[in-house]
Each structure stands twice: as structure tokens, then as C-alpha cells.
Design a protein around this motif. Sequence first.
Motif, PDB file in Angstrom:
ATOM      1  N   CYS A   1      -5.587 -38.050 -74.159  1.00  0.00           N
ATOM      2  CA  CYS A   1      -6.067 -36.940 -73.337  1.00  0.00           C
ATOM      3  C   CYS A   1      -5.430 -36.937 -71.955  1.00  0.00           C
ATOM      4  O   CYS A   1      -5.196 -37.982 -71.349  1.00  0.00           O
ATOM      5  CB  CYS A   1      -7.583 -37.018 -73.208  1.00  0.00           C
ATOM      6  SG  CYS A   1      -8.288 -35.505 -72.506  1.00  0.00           S
TER       7      CYS A   1
ATOM      8  N   CYS B   1      -6.794 -34.490 -69.736  1.00  0.00           N
ATOM      9  CA  CYS B   1      -7.665 -33.593 -68.980  1.00  0.00           C
ATOM     10  C   CYS B   1      -7.721 -34.112 -67.543  1.00  0.00           C
ATOM     11  O   CYS B   1      -7.248 -35.206 -67.234  1.00  0.00           O
ATOM     12  CB  CYS B   1      -9.061 -33.512 -69.605  1.00  0.00           C
ATOM     13  SG  CYS B   1     -10.079 -34.984 -69.357  1.00  0.00           S
TER      14      CYS B   1
ATOM     15  N   CYS C   1      -9.256 -37.673 -67.191  1.00  0.00           N
ATOM     16  CA  CYS C   1      -8.426 -38.739 -67.766  1.00  0.00           C
ATOM     17  C   CYS C   1      -7.195 -38.980 -66.894  1.00  0.00           C
ATOM     18  O   CYS C   1      -6.785 -40.121 -66.669  1.00  0.00           O
ATOM     19  CB  CYS C   1      -8.015 -38.378 -69.192  1.00  0.00           C
ATOM     20  SG  CYS C   1      -9.372 -38.541 -70.382  1.00  0.00           S
TER      21      CYS C   1
ATOM     22  N   ASN D   1     -15.238 -37.810 -71.277  1.00  0.00           N
ATOM     23  CA  ASN D   1     -14.158 -37.739 -70.278  1.00  0.00           C
ATOM     24  C   ASN D   1     -13.865 -36.316 -69.813  1.00  0.00           C
ATOM     25  O   ASN D   1     -13.244 -36.123 -68.772  1.00  0.00           O
ATOM     26  CB  ASN D   1     -12.894 -38.443 -70.802  1.00  0.00           C
ATOM     27  CG  ASN D   1     -12.385 -37.824 -72.085  1.00  0.00           C
ATOM     28  OD1 ASN D   1     -11.763 -36.768 -72.088  1.00  0.00           O
ATOM     29  ND2 ASN D   1     -12.663 -38.487 -73.199  1.00  0.00           N
TER      30      ASN D   1
HETATM   31 ZN   LIG Z   1      -9.842 -36.391 -71.070  1.00  0.00          ZN
END
Ligand SMILES: [Zn+2]
Length: 298
Positions: free
Chosen positions: A21, A23, A26, A269
Motif C-alpha cells: 500500500c 496510501c 502507509c 492503515n
Molecule cells: Zn495504506
Amino acid sequence: LTLQFHLLGTAAGGGLPQWNCLCRQCDLARREPLRVYPRTQQQACFSTDGEHWFLLGASPDLRQQLASFPPLWPRAVRTTLIAGIVLLSADLDGVLGLLLLREFTPLTIYSTAPVRRALLANPFFAMLTRVPGQLTWVEITPGVAFTLGEPPVTLTPLPLGDQLPFYAGSLDGGAGASIGLLLEHDGRKLVYTPGVPHVSSSLLEHYAQADAVFVDGSFWSDSELSGTHSGTPQARAIGHQPLSGPDGTLAALGTLPASTVRILVHINNTNPILDPDSPEHAQALAAGWQIPRDGWQL
Ligand SMILES: [Zn+2]
């Protein structure tokens, strides 16, 4: 008589950062770990004497979590202070750690019947029964109290869902497939519910009578996952009531007494509350919630 209660992990499945990930959270956890703290997957433990510890769930990060927590280090070769493991569901995030404890030290697992069925249907778990006495399985039932430790903690499983995880295939779930726990000790009540599909009126009543509540903080909004990665489900569709909105968890628990200690756990997350500079983080704190780091203790 003190109950020692620790959170060894506070993230939902995947942890923070999650391996695949990028995002916002993260990314920040990798680049600015002093701002967005990395987190291991949800894991709690408690003890009333410091000699016998009980795990709530068995996370995929359990090896690292045990290594990072000196009170749970063995006192002699090939021994453990883990006196029991209470499973809250058959979700991989809460049971994979059992497979990390397969080095022949006797274990006692407390679970409901559907959770036990789901695990024993998987041949991996035969690794826990290679020698006589390696595994003791104690069945627990929603609404039926049992005690652990000395001085004892009274635990009551609270039914939260009747679905087994996807991997269980056609196996029947039923009452107790997913539970929370009411812990009572020395006149105090604590409710531990890292996975809440819906804050029912009976669950709300348990929260209202508790001194401390540990509540599913997986998602801020229902569409958070699909907003990060298209084609993924809504939060409610995978068994997590989101925090925000008029029908969210923060609103539902807004009526708790001001004295209730409120802790968000099992935080995914994708949840913006993980960034202390976010408005969502400020909003959760303003509503009286704590967002604990791994290693937090009551
Ligand atoms: Zn993430």
C-alpha cells in the motif's frame, strides 16, 4: 489486585505500513515514522499477577510482539508465561499467531465452537497437536462468564457476528463466530471489541456500564477502502461500523459517561486518524477518544 492490560498491536489486518500500500498513511509511516507511527496488527494481553498472561487473539505479528514485551519473556528454557489464549473470531488476523507458537510448549485456547470448527478444518493447526497435552481447547459461549487468572478476571463473551471468514467456505458460523469480551476485575469493567459490525443497543449498554472501552477504529468512513483502491468493499460490508457520520461509532458512543476511558483499536492503515496532523485525528480526540500506540497500557 491490579489488572495489567497491554496493547501489543493496534493496527487492523495488514498493519501500518501495509506491504502493498501507498496510501497517505502507509507512505507517511515509511517516510516520517515519528509522525505516523508504524503499527503491528491488533493484539492485547492481560495479567493480574505478572506470572500468568492471557492473550486476546493471536496476531500474525505475535512473534515480534512477544519479543518486544519483556514481561512475557520466558523465565526458563522452553517455557512460557502465556497461560491462555482467548480467540475472538477465526479471522486470520486474530489466529495466525497460533501457528507461530508451535514449538511444543503446551497451550490452552479458549474459543467458541464455530471458531474451533473453522480452525480444526485447516490441516495447518495439526502442528499444535503433535504431542499429547500440547493443546488444550476450552469452549466458551456467548453470554456465559468464565474466569482466568488468580486473582481472577471474569470474562463474558459478547456475540458480535455469526459469519465465519471467507476461507471457512461452506462451514456454518452461527452465534459466537465473532465475539467481543467483557472483562471484570476488582469491581471494574472493561469491554474489548476490536471488530464491531454494528453498535447494537445491547453492546451500547455494555459500553455504558464500563470503566474502559476498546472499540473497533478500523475505518473513518464507509467508502474509505473503495476510495483508496477501487473495487474494494464498503466498511460495513466487511463487518466494521465506520467511526464518522451521524450513524457512525463516534456518534453512537457520544452518550457514554464523560468518565469512560475510550480507546480506539484495530485501526486500518487507510484511516486518516493515524496522522496526528489530520482533522479526523483532532475530531476523534475532541470526542474523548485515545488513539494508542503499540505498547500502550491501561
Ligand atoms: Zn495504506
